[in-house]
Design a protein around this motif. Structure first.
Motif, PDB file in Angstrom:
ATOM      1  N   VAL A 175      -3.464  -3.697  -5.602  1.00 36.29           N
ATOM      2  CA  VAL A 175      -3.839  -3.107  -4.316  1.00 36.29           C
ATOM      3  C   VAL A 175      -2.624  -3.174  -3.405  1.00 36.29           C
ATOM      4  N   ARG A 176      -2.176  -2.013  -2.949  1.00 38.44           N
ATOM      5  CA  ARG A 176      -0.959  -1.937  -2.133  1.00 38.44           C
ATOM      6  C   ARG A 176      -1.279  -1.272  -0.802  1.00 38.44           C
ATOM      7  N   THR A 177      -0.926  -1.945   0.274  1.00 39.62           N
ATOM      8  CA  THR A 177      -1.130  -1.413   1.618  1.00 39.62           C
ATOM      9  C   THR A 177       0.226  -1.244   2.283  1.00 39.62           C
ATOM     10  N   LEU A 200      -3.430   2.948   1.722  1.00 38.57           N
ATOM     11  CA  LEU A 200      -3.420   2.057   0.563  1.00 38.57           C
ATOM     12  C   LEU A 200      -3.633   2.837  -0.712  1.00 38.57           C
ATOM     13  N   HIS A 201      -3.213   2.225  -1.799  1.00 37.83           N
ATOM     14  CA  HIS A 201      -3.510   2.771  -3.117  1.00 37.83           C
ATOM     15  C   HIS A 201      -3.788   1.623  -4.059  1.00 37.83           C
ATOM     16  N   GLN A 239       4.896  -3.511   3.615  1.00 38.77           N
ATOM     17  CA  GLN A 239       4.159  -3.304   2.370  1.00 38.77           C
ATOM     18  C   GLN A 239       3.511  -4.632   2.009  1.00 38.77           C
ATOM     19  N   GLU A 240       2.239  -4.580   1.642  1.00 39.07           N
ATOM     20  CA  GLU A 240       1.524  -5.769   1.178  1.00 39.07           C
ATOM     21  C   GLU A 240       0.937  -5.462  -0.190  1.00 39.07           C
ATOM     22  N   ASN A 241       1.197  -6.312  -1.168  1.00 40.33           N
ATOM     23  CA  ASN A 241       0.666  -6.142  -2.519  1.00 40.33           C
ATOM     24  C   ASN A 241      -0.289  -7.281  -2.823  1.00 40.33           C
TER      25      ASN A 241
END
Length: 105
Positions: free
Chosen positions: A5-7, A52-53, A92-94
């Motif tokens: 999950v990437r924001t 997000l993706h 970016q947050e993963n």
């Protein structure tokens, strides 16, 4: 199963430009290596400068193999250079997540 999950957060007023550049120069290359994302979504309420993706992998080894192939692709490097040059991203947050025992995707 493994969910990546990437924001991402963009500078105010740049998210449309950033997503348009990604759609033109990055999305197909990323899909070629990672497969289709489960979700690719733009925030409607809250921080409207973020999106997000979510990508799905069999396990950590599958993720590592596919991400290594992506990182080796010159087209991905070209997109990343364009993105860096534009400077529209702030953060970016993963998060790597696994499904709960009762969830059957």
């Amino acid at each position: 199963m493994f969910y990546d999950v990437r924001t991402y957060t963009c500078h105010p007023g740049t998210i449309k430009k950033h997503l348009a550049m990604y759609a033109e120069h990055g999305f197909d290359t990323q899909r070629k290596h990672l497969g289709d994302p489960v979700v690719y979504a733009q925030t409607e309420t809250g921080n409207v400068n973020s999106y997000l993706h979510i990508w799905v992998y069999k396990d950590a080894a599958d993720r590592a193999t596919r991400r290594a192939a992506l990182q080796a692709d010159p087209a991905w490097h070209a997109y990343m250079a364009k993105s860096a040059e534009a400077g529209w991203l702030i953060s970016q947050e993963n998060r790597l997540m696994t499904p709960t025992p009762f969830f059957k995707p």
